[in-house]
Design an enzyme around this catalytic site. Structure first.
Site, PDB file in Angstrom:
ATOM      1  N   THR A  43       0.839  -1.189   0.000  1.00  0.00           N
ATOM      2  CA  THR A  43       0.000   0.000   0.000  1.00  0.00           C
ATOM      3  C   THR A  43       0.876   1.242   0.000  1.00  0.00           C
ATOM      4  OG1 THR A  43      -0.080   0.175   2.408  1.00  0.00           O
ATOM      5  CG2 THR A  43      -1.752  -1.201   1.357  1.00  0.00           C
ATOM      6  N   ASP A  44       0.364   2.347  -0.473  1.00  0.00           N
ATOM      7  CA  ASP A  44       1.061   3.622  -0.357  1.00  0.00           C
ATOM      8  C   ASP A  44       0.954   4.093   1.096  1.00  0.00           C
ATOM      9  OD1 ASP A  44       2.399   5.961  -0.981  1.00  0.00           O
ATOM     10  OD2 ASP A  44       1.187   6.379  -2.763  1.00  0.00           O
ATOM     11  N   ALA A  45       1.726   5.122   1.434  1.00  0.00           N
ATOM     12  CA  ALA A  45       1.797   5.580   2.827  1.00  0.00           C
ATOM     13  C   ALA A  45       0.418   6.001   3.342  1.00  0.00           C
ATOM     14  CB  ALA A  45       2.777   6.740   2.958  1.00  0.00           C
TER      15      ALA A  45
END
Length: 777
Positions: A299-301
């Site tokens: 996942t992205d941040a």
């Protein structure tokens, strides 16, 4: 090495906790000659659920490094390794020595002080340079794309990979395979343009280049992130399955599957109401079952929290961590980046309670381990060099020269009225504008304070010119004040030619999140593509002097300024430059380099014209609209498409001028009747009919004349950048597989339909020079 003294104490405590577990002396996973799948299975069988969970979470170097003093916290390292040990982020603006030392501390601790010794992915940014101090800064991806030169992009990626590996970093969050089809979006600068074929070729080149150095790419943002509603970062994306497959997925597939990427970053947005982090159709049906991808996604941040906070698919006060895990893992998501609530830490409890199938965990962990084995991390967990040797790899003269070369090939000549360019080297030049000097106008994803180093346009022009060079800022980039106009006008009047540098600006990674003003970058979106503040009035004031005025757009996205196109003597587009940006620009302005860049993104006349990408569906914009015009003198000429405007781009995809003239002739196909399994070769003769050596980008578009569903009016399917000496001719051949010309039919099946295909050779997406028809039986 003051920090290493305390590591043995950590080791003793950790090893004591593992007493009683089986010996690993003959473990298959430790045998580098064993098949990867056997190593994965063996290691997985030895892991506890807690160890598996740790592999699915990202840590952070600041868990054990004080980012103010560099001090090492042994307890923090033990904790981070135990609970977030699969990877850790190091993109912190601290001395390079601290970063490399703490990477080595972590990998040494993992090898010597944990039972299984599973090395970590060490992660940071790298879309146009390794994100540390003094690494080589290349031009932004939107600029790289204008080079239409995958070989140079691959060379750049090799350079970035070598610089990262020298400090022990083994995974970069790059490249982007997103498409820049919503120009209000702040992240246009990070993308390879509007077209899936071009973006795919360049993203694949990046992946191949960086991974050849032993550093993993992480392709992002999967998928179709660049066209968010209203151009707002992380906003929803509206589209159907056919559009996703036809337009958006091809660039990702080239990077991920053809490039062999070891990792993928999922995106923040939802597509047709389904969040990208938990899109089972995308992450499992397509990515795994159709494409056969066997490595991992992350996942992205903070993106996992969006399921509750933004998408309202679970409770957010407090965050329903269990729900987040149960959305992402079953859908085919594998690992969780930091920046959020670290919901994946709930995995052991969910498995223990029977709420989560451990097979899902095992599948995700196996994907992570597979990437680590194939990248060679178990054999060489810390490939870093001593700091005394960094100068042999980081910011070398070779890498800096490559940055300049790529920048030169990325500059696009948009206008050259009366052939005012190239400039005479002995001409007196007034260099004007807020982007001309005083800071480097880099794109985002550069380390803190990067704007203080590099070659500005003024620096570059002074280095090349043999005439008098003067400088006047004229105005600030963020102000409407015209107080500096008189000085700028006087400088122009006293010179033979004025070079005015205006545009957009971004911020470095620290400034970007401090709330400082910017007009492009992550979470910096706009509702207007005009020049900000006093910049266009400054250009008009300089043009009004009567002196030849060369305008340079230094920007991260297209600018809408039709008046400048018509009235400036010349117009040059330089998307956010490399650290050699001013030198590259001067090379083009003075003719040491013949411009060869072609636009990777179309330029609208007004933000109201969006979208203006070239490959609109059949039935889209008319090639010859009934356009209206609002003239500068107040005269109104009314049309209907638009009433006072024109839906066609001001500068189309693939457009770019040269100091040379190229003539195309004799377009031919090697076969005119083909089967769906055939490859057709289209050839054309290109001649440089000028007295100057140059490079031309030969572009091949295909038009499916009759299809069972509505398809793009034309699509780029091949290109080649060719060097031609003055007077030279070359026969250029481009191969196209007929399998690549299929459509997603009414039942969403990919079929290559019989019929006629028009192959069009051109110098842009609307400057066509010849065609040939091929019939598929």
């Amino acid at each position: 090495m003051r920090f290493l003294l305390s590591v043995p104490l950590l080791a003793a405590a950790a090893l004591a906790a593992d007493q009683g577990r089986p010996s690993l002396k003959n473990a298959v996973f430790k045998n580098p000659k064993a098949p990867v799948e056997a190593r994965v299975a063996d290691l997985l069988s030895r892991m506890t659920i807690e160890e598996k969970t740790s592999q699915l979470l990202q840590g952070d170097i600041r868990n054990w490094m004080n980012d103010t003093t560099g001090a090492f916290n042994q307890t923090g390292l033990a904790w981070s390794t135990q609970y977030r040990g699969g990877s850790f982020y190091v993109g912190v603006a601290v001395p390079n020595e601290w970063i490399s030392e703490q990477i080595k501390n972590a990998q040494d601790y993992i090898q010597n002080s944990t039972y299984l010794g599973i090395p970590a992915f060490v992660q940071t940014e790298g879309i146009h340079g390794f994100l540390v101090f003094n690494a080589t800064i290349f031009n932004s991806p939107i600029g790289q794309a204008c080079s239409w030169n995958p070989e140079l992009v691959e060379e750049m990626a090799i350079a970035i990979g070598k610089e990262a590996r020298a400090m022990g970093v083994n995974q970069l969050f790059a490249p982007l395979a997103d498409l820049a089809r919503e120009l209000r979006h702040g992240r246009v600068e990070e993308m390879y343009g509007e077209d899936g074929f071009l973006a795919g070729e360049l993203a694949r080149a990046y992946v191949k280049g960086v991974q050849s150095t032993g550093v993993s790419a992480m392709v992002k943002h999967f998928a179709a992130f660049g066209v968010t509603e209203q151009g707002l970062n992380t906003g929803p994306v509206h589209g159907g399955e056919r559009e996703r497959r036809t337009t958006f997925l091809p660039s990702y597939k080239k990077a991920i599957i053809d490039g062999g990427a070891f990792a993928i970053m999922t995106a923040y947005h939802c597509y047709d109401g389904i969040p990208a982090v938990a899109d089972a159709h995308l992450l499992t049906d397509i990515l795994r079952d159709e494409w056969g991808y066997k490595y991992f996604t992350m996942t992205d941040a903070g993106a996992s929290d969006r399921l509750c906070n933004d998408f309202k698919m679970c409770a957010s006060n407090p965050i329903d961590k269990a729900a987040i895990v149960q959305y992402i893992l079953p859908a085919g998501g594998d690992t969780e980046m930091g920046g959020g609530s670290y919901s994946f830490e709930q995995i052991p409890a969910l498995v223990s309670s029977g709420k989560l199938d451990q097979k899902l965990v095992d599948t995700a962990v196996s994907r992570v381990l597979r990437a680590k084995f194939e990248l060679g991390l178990f054999e060489n967990p810390f490939p870093g060099l001593p700091s005394s040797q960094w100068n042999t790899t980081i910011h070398t003269a070779e890498h800096v020269a490559l940055a300049k070369k790529l920048d030169e090939e990325s500059i696009v000549l948009l206008e050259n009225h009366n052939k005012v360019l190239p400039l005479r080297k002995n001409a007196s030049v007034a260099v004007i504008g807020p982007m001309a000097h005083g800071f480097m106008n880099y794109g985002d994803y550069v380390i803190a304070n990067s704007s203080t180093r590099g070659v500005t346009p003024l620096d570059g022009i002074q280095a090349v010119s043999t005439g008098k060079v003067t400088y006047a800022k004229g105005c600030e980039r963020w102000s409407t004040s015209q107080d500096g106009f008189p000085e700028a006008v006087a400088a122009a009047e006293a010179a033979d030619v004025a070079v005015v540098v205006v545009g957009t600006w971004s911020r470095d990674q620290n400034e970007l999140w401090e709330g400082l003003n910017a007009t492009t970058g992550e979470h910096v979106d706009v509702d207007n593509l005009d020049l900000v503040g006093a910049q266009e009035p400054l250009v008009r004031a300089i043009v009004a002097t009567g002196k030849p005025t060369v305008v340079v757009f230094s920007s991260g996205k297209p600018i809408t300024a039709p008046w400048i196109s018509e009235n400036a003597a010349a117009l040059v587009q330089q998307f956010y430059p490399s650290e050699q940006g001013g030198a590259a620009l001067a090379s083009v302005l003075f003719g040491d380099v013949n411009p060869s860049g072609k636009l990777a993104v179309s330029f609208p006349r007004s933000v109201g014209d969006l979208p203006v990408y070239y490959d609109h569906l059949n039935s889209g914009r008319d090639a010859f609209p009934d356009a209206g015009v609002a003239y500068e003198n107040g005269t109104l000429v009314f049309g209907h498409q638009y009433v006072l405007g024109n839906p066609t781009p001001l500068y189309e995809f693939g457009y770019g001028l040269s100091y040379s003239t190229f003539v195309y002739s004799d377009v031919a196909a090697d076969k005119h009747t083909v089967s769906a399994e055939d490859t057709v070769t289209i050839s054309v003769t290109v001649k440089n009919v000028s007295d100057r050596d140059g490079k031309e980008v030969v572009q091949l578009y295909v038009k499916d004349l009759i299809a069972s569903v509505v398809v793009p009016n034309i699509q780029l399917k091949g290109f080649q950048k060719v060097s031609l000496k003055a007077g030279e001719s070359k026969r250029v051949s481009i191969k196209v597989s007929m399998q690549d010309l299929g459509v997603w039919d009414v039942r969403m099946k990919y079929v290559v339909e019989p019929g006629d295909f028009l192959f069009i050779v051109g110098a842009s997406s609307s400057d066509f020079r010849g065609n040939v028809t091929v019939t598929l039986k």
